[in-house]
Design a protein around this motif. Structure first.
Motif, short mmCIF file in Angstrom:
data_model
loop_
_atom_site.label_atom_id
_atom_site.label_comp_id
_atom_site.label_asym_id
_atom_site.label_seq_id
_atom_site.Cartn_x
_atom_site.Cartn_y
_atom_site.Cartn_z
N UNK A 150 0.16 23.45 64.40
CA UNK A 150 0.39 23.43 63.16
C UNK A 150 0.50 22.08 62.56
N UNK A 151 -0.22 21.63 61.67
CA UNK A 151 -0.17 20.60 60.80
C UNK A 151 0.22 20.66 59.43
N UNK A 152 1.10 20.12 58.92
CA UNK A 152 1.79 19.92 57.85
C UNK A 152 1.99 21.39 57.26
N UNK A 153 2.54 22.18 58.08
CA UNK A 153 3.09 23.50 57.83
C UNK A 153 1.83 24.76 57.88
N UNK A 154 0.66 24.24 58.13
CA UNK A 154 -0.60 25.14 58.18
C UNK A 154 -1.09 25.20 59.76
N UNK A 155 -1.26 26.61 59.79
CA UNK A 155 -1.60 26.86 61.25
C UNK A 155 -3.27 27.04 61.45
N UNK A 156 -3.69 26.18 62.47
CA UNK A 156 -4.89 26.12 62.83
C UNK A 156 -5.18 26.85 64.34
N UNK A 157 -6.00 27.70 64.53
CA UNK A 157 -6.44 28.27 65.74
C UNK A 157 -7.45 27.30 66.48
N UNK A 158 -7.35 27.22 67.73
CA UNK A 158 -8.23 26.46 68.37
C UNK A 158 -9.23 27.32 68.94
N UNK A 159 -10.47 26.30 69.45
CA UNK A 159 -11.72 27.26 70.10
C UNK A 159 -11.20 28.02 71.38
N UNK A 160 -12.02 29.16 71.40
CA UNK A 160 -11.70 29.66 72.66
C UNK A 160 -13.09 29.90 73.65
N UNK A 161 -12.95 29.53 74.73
CA UNK A 161 -11.91 29.34 75.65
C UNK A 161 -11.32 27.87 75.29
N UNK A 162 -10.14 27.76 75.73
CA UNK A 162 -9.42 26.48 75.36
C UNK A 162 -8.48 26.07 76.85
N UNK A 163 -8.82 24.90 77.13
CA UNK A 163 -8.07 24.49 78.48
C UNK A 163 -7.77 22.90 78.19
N UNK A 164 -6.74 22.39 78.83
CA UNK A 164 -6.19 21.18 79.09
C UNK A 164 -6.12 20.81 80.40
N UNK A 165 -6.91 19.80 80.76
CA UNK A 165 -6.71 19.23 81.99
C UNK A 165 -6.10 17.67 81.82
N UNK A 166 -4.89 17.56 82.05
CA UNK A 166 -4.10 16.17 81.85
C UNK A 166 -4.11 15.65 83.16
N UNK A 167 -4.22 14.27 83.40
CA UNK A 167 -3.94 13.45 84.43
C UNK A 167 -2.93 12.63 84.19
N UNK A 168 -2.12 12.19 85.19
CA UNK A 168 -0.78 11.26 85.11
C UNK A 168 -0.84 10.52 86.42
N UNK A 169 -0.27 9.32 86.14
CA UNK A 169 0.12 8.50 87.15
C UNK A 169 1.34 8.79 87.86
N UNK A 170 1.44 8.66 89.30
CA UNK A 170 2.80 8.96 89.79
C UNK A 170 3.75 8.21 89.17
N UNK A 171 5.10 8.79 89.15
CA UNK A 171 6.30 8.16 88.67
C UNK A 171 6.48 6.81 89.27
N UNK A 172 6.90 5.83 88.67
CA UNK A 172 7.34 4.53 88.98
C UNK A 172 6.26 3.46 88.57
N UNK A 173 5.05 4.03 88.05
CA UNK A 173 4.09 3.16 87.31
C UNK A 173 4.73 2.65 86.26
N UNK A 174 4.28 1.30 86.03
CA UNK A 174 4.83 0.65 84.77
C UNK A 174 4.22 1.31 83.78
N UNK A 175 5.09 1.57 82.19
CA UNK A 175 4.68 1.93 81.24
C UNK A 175 4.56 3.37 81.04
#
Length: 331
Positions: A150-175
């Motif tokens: 939802x952007x500026x009150x308007x809904x936008x459907x995402x493409x299908x299929x849709x998937x997020x692969x997020x990476x993160x550093x272990x807790x304790x890394x700076x920043x």
């Protein structure tokens, strides 16, 4: 989690249990798995989990030190399944609009025009997501949960299929900014890749002595074939005893004295969906208690909170794993 079943035996199961129209897409998915194992050495359990997440229409959080192949895995999946791929490098100054997009003023037309951001794709890789500010992290919440923004009150459907692969550093890394529980709950799996064993790392060095293996990957599966398998996942038969086993596991996390907050009903639902997806990956049209048992720790560990706020994700996994060992498995 255990490595995937032998391809031959799984193929025999498929021919007797899944509809004929799923045979070719399933074979293509097995080819994707084979090619991924040639690029990501010695991580069959992680590859299986990512493919299960794809089938279950879920997202994956890969938590580990830099350089163990998290982004390579995501890029390889997008190339092998012919998915539209976008990558964002998260930094403290990244804004929600940098992910979602927004209106741009066109002087030639004298009006605003919406320009979609990287989230409008099939596979979004958010590198080092815990380096982004909490406000920017939350921009992914609606996308992962409802496949829309939802952007500026308007809904936008995402493409299908849709998937997020997020990476993160272990807790304790700076920043880094720890992901809130509400966002962790949107990920189907929270996985660690860890360092490869000695033989796998030697193979990796030899494979990449002349060129990056990812560069030579070609699509072996179409997005519409993945969509067909995703639709079938929702139709996989689940016995009431298996559903009760899922609830027993969730209830056990809520009653364990080592945990402050147990698994929510959403966690139970996600464990059931992941188990259905694993059944399809193995070539079955029904869920086994073994599917639930194999996936329970990876699905539930990041959905609970320990009584010690400083506990690491590994401690949560150990607690949930011990709960899984204690809860009786239906026969």
């Amino acid at each position: 989690m255990t490595p995937p079943a032998d391809t031959l035996s799984a193929s025999q199961e498929l021919k007797s249990n899944l509809p004929d129209e799923l045979l070719l897409p399933w074979q293509h998915l097995q080819e994707v798995s084979t090619r991924l194992r040639q690029v990501i050495r010695g991580k069959e359990d992680v590859i299986e989990a990512v493919l299960i997440a794809l089938l279950a229409e879920g997202s994956v959080l890969l938590e580990d030190v830099p350089g163990v192949g998290k982004t390579t895995l995501a890029k390889s999946v997008s190339r092998l399944i012919d998915l539209e791929y976008q990558r964002i490098q998260c930094t403290p100054d990244l804004l929600p609009a940098d992910i979602l997009g927004g209106p741009i003023y066109l002087q030639s037309k004298g009006e605003f025009e919406f320009r979609p951001g990287p989230v409008f794709c099939n596979l979004l890789v958010a590198d080092e997501v815990n380096r982004a500010s909490p406000r920017t992290q939350s921009a992914l919440l609606e996308a992962m949960a409802e496949s829309q923004v939802t952007i500026d009150g308007e809904r936008y459907d995402l493409k299908h299929p849709f998937m997020v692969i997020a990476t993160q550093n272990p807790a304790g890394f700076e920043g880094t900014f720890p992901l809130p529980e509400s966002q962790l709950d949107r990920f189907l799996f929270r996985l660690t890749m860890d360092y490869p064993d000695m033989e796998s790392e030697i193979d990796l060095l030899l494979d990449q002595s002349e060129a990056e293996p990812v560069a030579g990957l070609k699509p072996v599966m179409h997005a519409d074939e993945l969509t067909l398998l995703q639709t079938w996942v929702r139709q996989i038969r689940t016995d009431r005893k298996v559903a009760a086993y899922v609830v027993d596991l969730a209830t056990a996390t809520r009653q364990d004295s080592r945990l402050r907050v147990g698994c929510s009903p959403r966690g139970s639902k996600m464990l059931m969906r992941a188990s259905q997806a694993r059944a399809v990956l193995m070539g079955r049209d029904f869920v086994l208690p073994d599917d639930v048992q194999q996936l329970a720790t990876a699905v539930l560990a990041h959905r609970v909170s320990t009584r010690h706020g400083t506990a690491t994700s590994n401690e949560s996994r150990q607690i949930v794993a011990s709960i899984v060992d204690q809860v009786p498995v239906p026969v």
